[in-house]
Write a protein that holds these residues in place. Sequence first.
Motif, PDB file in Angstrom:
ATOM      1  N   GLN A 275      -3.423   3.724  24.899  1.00 17.23           N
ATOM      2  CA  GLN A 275      -3.097   2.423  25.711  1.00 17.23           C
ATOM      3  C   GLN A 275      -4.215   1.386  24.713  1.00 17.23           C
ATOM      4  N   GLU A 289      -7.529   3.576  24.537  1.00 15.74           N
ATOM      5  CA  GLU A 289      -7.565   4.768  25.516  1.00 15.74           C
ATOM      6  C   GLU A 289      -6.462   6.002  25.355  1.00 15.74           C
ATOM      7  N   VAL A 290      -7.068   7.207  25.332  1.00 14.35           N
ATOM      8  CA  VAL A 290      -6.204   8.275  24.952  1.00 14.35           C
ATOM      9  C   VAL A 290      -5.803   8.997  26.458  1.00 14.35           C
ATOM     10  N   LEU A 291      -4.553   8.717  26.774  1.00 18.51           N
ATOM     11  CA  LEU A 291      -3.952   9.273  28.050  1.00 18.51           C
ATOM     12  C   LEU A 291      -2.941  10.310  27.797  1.00 18.51           C
ATOM     13  N   ALA A 292      -3.190  11.402  28.438  1.00 18.76           N
ATOM     14  CA  ALA A 292      -2.222  12.663  28.470  1.00 18.76           C
ATOM     15  C   ALA A 292      -1.152  12.688  29.139  1.00 18.76           C
ATOM     16  N   ILE A 323      -5.997  18.012  23.613  1.00 20.28           N
ATOM     17  CA  ILE A 323      -5.719  16.558  23.529  1.00 20.28           C
ATOM     18  C   ILE A 323      -6.674  15.898  22.293  1.00 20.28           C
ATOM     19  N   LEU A 347     -12.931  12.887  29.354  1.00 17.83           N
ATOM     20  CA  LEU A 347     -13.677  14.339  29.598  1.00 17.83           C
ATOM     21  C   LEU A 347     -13.676  14.724  31.074  1.00 17.83           C
ATOM     22  N   GLU A 376     -14.922   8.976  27.925  1.00 19.81           N
ATOM     23  CA  GLU A 376     -15.033   8.358  29.271  1.00 19.81           C
ATOM     24  C   GLU A 376     -15.215   9.517  30.392  1.00 19.81           C
ATOM     25  N   ASP A 405     -15.975   5.688  33.695  1.00 20.75           N
ATOM     26  CA  ASP A 405     -14.579   5.242  34.056  1.00 20.75           C
ATOM     27  C   ASP A 405     -14.474   4.967  35.474  1.00 20.75           C
ATOM     28  N   GLU A 462     -10.099  -2.644  33.711  1.00 23.47           N
ATOM     29  CA  GLU A 462      -8.997  -1.626  33.520  1.00 23.47           C
ATOM     30  C   GLU A 462      -7.708  -2.648  34.500  1.00 23.47           C
ATOM     31  N   GLU A 465      -2.915  -6.690  34.818  1.00 24.40           N
ATOM     32  CA  GLU A 465      -1.267  -6.500  34.592  1.00 24.40           C
ATOM     33  C   GLU A 465      -0.665  -8.116  33.997  1.00 24.40           C
ATOM     34  N   GLY A 483      -4.759  -2.831  29.986  1.00 25.60           N
ATOM     35  CA  GLY A 483      -3.622  -3.071  31.384  1.00 25.60           C
ATOM     36  C   GLY A 483      -2.181  -3.408  30.577  1.00 25.60           C
ATOM     37  N   TRP A 484      -1.383  -3.255  31.419  1.00 24.89           N
ATOM     38  CA  TRP A 484       0.053  -3.717  31.196  1.00 24.89           C
ATOM     39  C   TRP A 484       0.237  -4.953  30.380  1.00 24.89           C
ATOM     40  N   PRO A 489       0.705   2.649  28.026  1.00 23.72           N
ATOM     41  CA  PRO A 489       0.356   3.897  26.950  1.00 23.72           C
ATOM     42  C   PRO A 489       1.443   4.205  26.131  1.00 23.72           C
TER      43      PRO A 489
HETATM   44  N1  LIG Z   1      -1.035   0.474  38.026  1.00 27.71           N
HETATM   45  C1  LIG Z   1      -1.433  -0.094  36.461  1.00 27.71           C
HETATM   46  N2  LIG Z   1      -2.095   1.230  35.974  1.00 27.71           N
HETATM   47  C2  LIG Z   1      -2.559   1.218  34.802  1.00 27.71           C
HETATM   48  C3  LIG Z   1      -2.406  -0.132  34.008  1.00 27.71           C
HETATM   49  N3  LIG Z   1      -2.891   0.089  32.937  1.00 27.71           N
HETATM   50  C4  LIG Z   1      -3.190   1.381  32.609  1.00 27.71           C
HETATM   51  N4  LIG Z   1      -2.841   1.952  33.982  1.00 27.71           N
HETATM   52  C5  LIG Z   1      -3.076   3.392  34.262  1.00 27.71           C
HETATM   53  O1  LIG Z   1      -4.267   3.610  34.593  1.00 27.71           O
HETATM   54  C6  LIG Z   1      -4.910   4.879  34.206  1.00 27.71           C
HETATM   55  C7  LIG Z   1      -6.009   4.444  33.484  1.00 27.71           C
HETATM   56  O2  LIG Z   1      -6.770   5.904  32.866  1.00 27.71           O
HETATM   57  P1  LIG Z   1      -8.062   6.242  33.881  1.00 27.71           P
HETATM   58  O3  LIG Z   1      -8.673   5.329  34.715  1.00 27.71           O
HETATM   59  O4  LIG Z   1      -8.830   6.887  32.845  1.00 27.71           O
HETATM   60  O5  LIG Z   1      -7.406   7.563  34.740  1.00 27.71           O
HETATM   61  C8  LIG Z   1      -6.755   8.689  34.291  1.00 27.71           C
HETATM   62  C9  LIG Z   1      -7.725   9.668  33.843  1.00 27.71           C
HETATM   63  O6  LIG Z   1      -8.882   9.772  34.547  1.00 27.71           O
HETATM   64  C10 LIG Z   1      -6.906  10.980  33.850  1.00 27.71           C
HETATM   65  N5  LIG Z   1      -6.562  11.448  32.729  1.00 27.71           N
HETATM   66  C11 LIG Z   1      -5.510  10.967  31.894  1.00 27.71           C
HETATM   67  N6  LIG Z   1      -5.593  11.661  30.657  1.00 27.71           N
HETATM   68  C12 LIG Z   1      -6.474  12.374  30.470  1.00 27.71           C
HETATM   69  C13 LIG Z   1      -7.052  13.347  29.500  1.00 27.71           C
HETATM   70  O7  LIG Z   1      -6.473  13.300  28.678  1.00 27.71           O
HETATM   71  N7  LIG Z   1      -8.060  14.021  29.999  1.00 27.71           N
HETATM   72  C14 LIG Z   1      -8.850  13.706  31.139  1.00 27.71           C
HETATM   73  N8  LIG Z   1      -9.877  14.409  31.533  1.00 27.71           N
HETATM   74  N9  LIG Z   1      -8.192  13.121  32.106  1.00 27.71           N
HETATM   75  C15 LIG Z   1      -7.253  12.106  31.793  1.00 27.71           C
HETATM   76  O8  LIG Z   1      -5.777  10.613  34.532  1.00 27.71           O
HETATM   77  C16 LIG Z   1      -5.888   9.241  35.042  1.00 27.71           C
HETATM   78  C17 LIG Z   1      -4.571   8.584  35.250  1.00 27.71           C
HETATM   79  O9  LIG Z   1      -3.934   8.622  34.159  1.00 27.71           O
HETATM   80  P2  LIG Z   1      -2.573   7.546  33.971  1.00 27.71           P
HETATM   81  O10 LIG Z   1      -1.654   8.174  35.088  1.00 27.71           O
HETATM   82  O11 LIG Z   1      -2.141   7.534  32.533  1.00 27.71           O
HETATM   83  O12 LIG Z   1      -2.970   6.380  34.314  1.00 27.71           O
HETATM   84  C18 LIG Z   1      -3.788   5.520  33.573  1.00 27.71           C
HETATM   85  C19 LIG Z   1      -2.775   4.451  33.204  1.00 27.71           C
HETATM   86  O13 LIG Z   1      -1.685   4.733  32.648  1.00 27.71           O
HETATM   87  C20 LIG Z   1      -1.950  -1.485  34.648  1.00 27.71           C
HETATM   88  O14 LIG Z   1      -2.071  -2.519  34.098  1.00 27.71           O
HETATM   89  N10 LIG Z   1      -1.693  -1.045  35.878  1.00 27.71           N
END
Ligand SMILES: Nc1nc2c(ncn2[C@@H]2O[C@@H]3COP(=O)(O)O[C@H]4[C@@H](O)[C@H](n5cnc6c(=O)[nH]c(N)nc65)O[C@@H]4COP(=O)(O)O[C@H]3[C@H]2O)c(=O)[nH]1
Length: 503
Positions: A275, A289-292, A323, A347, A376, A405, A462, A465, A483-484, A489
């Motif tokens: 993202q 940001e790397v999101l899994a 990841i 992390l 993060e 974070d 973060e 939108e 953000g969106w 992502p």
């Molecule tokens: N409503 C809204 N949401 C938005 C917007 N922009 C981004 N987001 C979402 O907000 C979350 C941001 O990631 P985070 O706070 O690090 O929060 C992350 C993070 O804490 C964790 N996570 C995701 N990937 C990894 C990873 O590879 N390793 C670890 N340890 N945790 C991860 O899961 C959490 C949730 O991830 P996601 O479901 O991808 O959800 C992401 C993202 O998709 C927006 O404009 N509006």
Amino acid sequence: MIVVISGLCAFCVYAMITLFVAIQGALVSQSVELDALMSEAEKIALESRSVIDRLNAQGFDQCNDTLLAVMRRELFHTYRVRDIGFLRDNTVLCTTGQGILKTPIKQDSWDFISDDGFSYWPAARLALFDGEIVAPIVGKGLFNVVLDTRWLEQLAIANSRWELVYRNSLSQTQHAFGDPGVFRSLSKQSGQDITLTTIYSETCSDIIPYCASAEIKHTDVLRRSQSLAVFLAVTGLVLGSGSGLVSWLVLKRRLSTTQRIIRGMRHDAYFPLYQPIVDLKSGSIIGCEVLARFRDTYGALYPDEFIPVLANIGKGWQFTQLIMQKTLDDLNTRAGLPDGFKVNINLFPSDIAQSRMKDADISLALAASRFNIAFEITEDEHLDTATAKDCIQWIKANGFELAVDDFGTGYSNLAKVRDLGCNTLKIDRSFVFDIDTGGLGAALVPLMVSIAKELGMEVVAEGVETSIQATIVSNMGVRFAQGWAFGRPMPASRLEELVRQTS
Ligand SMILES: Nc1nc2c(ncn2[C@@H]2O[C@@H]3COP(=O)(O)O[C@H]4[C@@H](O)[C@H](n5cnc6c(=O)[nH]c(N)nc65)O[C@@H]4COP(=O)(O)O[C@H]3[C@H]2O)c(=O)[nH]1
């Protein structure tokens, strides 16, 4: 238990629907059979009355061979009369069956008399052809006839109670044939009535002053149609157990989410998306940001589902390495991403608390990459230990950045953030989503920004939108946003394309 309940529910619903259909079917066939009954009753009544009227019209006043011959000729031409009697002063003197009686039979008084003078004995006991039978008799003047009701009995509805009644001009009714007491006289000319226990129909003739009615119990509807009951039982069992099986499968699938999450590590179900993180001043993408993400043959699972499970079963570090490796494989070859492009990787607190990061091969590979890697972390009590502090020192000493974070939620507080020596503070999206309508964030974000500046930290907002939210946080002094409004992502190829477009 859920399986059994769901199976039973499906069975009950199905049984009720089938019963309803069966009752409607019974109602239709009851009406059809009742019409046939009425039509036969009309034929009996018309035929018997015309026989009696014709004989009376011939003026006989005593029983002799001539009269017997005439009576027998009449009998020969009828279908619904079994015997004809000649009587005077309520005494039967001769009949077509027995000829001139040696011992005349005294006739009981009639049960009812119709408006046009016909007398009725609905259930007379009489000797006929050497046998005693119970049959209805109708008579007028010097003649009476024994009615042949075998057709009526054959037409009568199996398992139904039914009745034929005579109705006079005052709408008073008299039992004529069938089961006494069934007829209820619904106020209409003909009608139907379904109660909780019975199905009832009645109809009245336009030709003769008679009404017919039939009544059947719901339980008899099924008894009447054994094949329907068998069909109901078999298909109900199939449906009930089928529904139970489906709920069991759904349940099993749910229960096995943990299994999917574990298996996913071996079956390549996890992959990273990226993202964009945007510089609000220039509008360019400075990092991501790397999101899994997770996808297997059953579908997708989201981080909220698999991250806590991985942490609980102690697979956090194995997952983080996976990841990280995929991120490097994805991004290293992307020439569109400039050197020093910021890559934020999440992390688990345990990765630091157990000092997993320190000297790991993947950490060294990241440190050697051309990107500016930031880890993060969410503030956590486990980060207070000596091992964690040692690991954080190693991270910083090897050129990585640290970002806090979800700032503003959970355990995070500014004193700890300062102690950890974090470079970036990421304001949680719960402070941003209603910032344009004067929510909590409107008051707190400027405060967070000013403290972060004092500590020499960068701020990322973060969950931005909309462009309005972007303008508001920017005016509050926030430099970077995610953000969106700037992109969801996305795969590495799309990120590279966007970076090219905005730089
Ligand atoms: N409503 C809204 N949401 C938005 C917007 N922009 C981004 N987001 C979402 O907000 C979350 C941001 O990631 P985070 O706070 O690090 O929060 C992350 C993070 O804490 C964790 N996570 C995701 N990937 C990894 C990873 O590879 N390793 C670890 N340890 N945790 C991860 O899961 C959490 C949730 O991830 P996601 O479901 O991808 O959800 C992401 C993202 O998709 C927006 O404009 N509006």
